[in-house]
Design an enzyme around this catalytic site. Sequence first.
Site, PDB file in Angstrom:
ATOM      1  N   TRP A 129       2.553  -2.773  -0.553  1.00  0.00           N
ATOM      2  CA  TRP A 129       2.038  -2.093  -1.739  1.00  0.00           C
ATOM      3  C   TRP A 129       2.488  -0.633  -1.775  1.00  0.00           C
ATOM      4  O   TRP A 129       2.678  -0.062  -2.843  1.00  0.00           O
ATOM      5  CB  TRP A 129       0.528  -2.209  -1.790  1.00  0.00           C
ATOM      6  N   GLU A 161       1.748  -6.247  -9.350  1.00  0.00           N
ATOM      7  CA  GLU A 161       1.348  -7.214  -8.323  1.00  0.00           C
ATOM      8  C   GLU A 161       2.419  -8.283  -8.152  1.00  0.00           C
ATOM      9  O   GLU A 161       2.691  -8.736  -7.032  1.00  0.00           O
ATOM     10  CB  GLU A 161       0.004  -7.853  -8.687  1.00  0.00           C
ATOM     11  N   TYR A 186      -4.484   6.433  -3.533  1.00  0.00           N
ATOM     12  CA  TYR A 186      -4.678   5.269  -4.393  1.00  0.00           C
ATOM     13  C   TYR A 186      -6.057   4.669  -4.169  1.00  0.00           C
ATOM     14  O   TYR A 186      -6.784   4.350  -5.127  1.00  0.00           O
ATOM     15  CB  TYR A 186      -3.577   4.250  -4.100  1.00  0.00           C
TER      16      TYR A 186
END
Length: 205
Positions: free
Chosen positions: A63, A55, A33
């Site tokens: 995350w 988010e 990522y």
Amino acid sequence: MREGAFGPEGLVLGPDGLARPAWAANDPLLREYYDTEWGLPVRDERGVFERLSLEAFQSGLSWSTILRKRPAFRTAFLRFDPDAVAAFGPADEERLLSDAHIIRNRAKIRATISNARATVALRASRPGGLAALVWSYAPELMPAPRTLGEVPTRSPESEALARELRHRGFRFVGPTTMFALMEAIGVVDTHLAGAHRPHPRAASR
């Protein structure tokens, strides 16, 4: 700096010889990522809406959890097409709450549907819609962090963006969440000095 060691810059040298911040150094999914997506400019409505939604779901979670569930999120929310999500009704909400492959949080699911409707409504009052609004809060001066401790978690711009989005009917858009969004889509550059990734704006010129 030996493999896996922290340098004075707060970076970690990976097995491929590339230096990354600690959060992106060990988990292969986070590493990919960081290398291919984080901080690169996203300027289309659907892309910004997806990131804003993820988010919001990430609040209180890691995350990496969101990234692992992102394919399921994209399926459940019809690839985050704002028009499609804005049309979701009570049956869709219950469907999402029963989907074990995503985060089954009623408040966050409702916020995503509500934010899709706010995104659609924004087109009539803001040229360029959601993407243009978010990018309008790009700071004049970028942070230049040398260590992870110098990376801010919010900014005057993220606070102002959060206020405007709330005024326009968006939810789960606090200033810390909006700063993370701004980092993720390239509005703010917080790459550490010495990391292998180039400045995203410089790379796009």
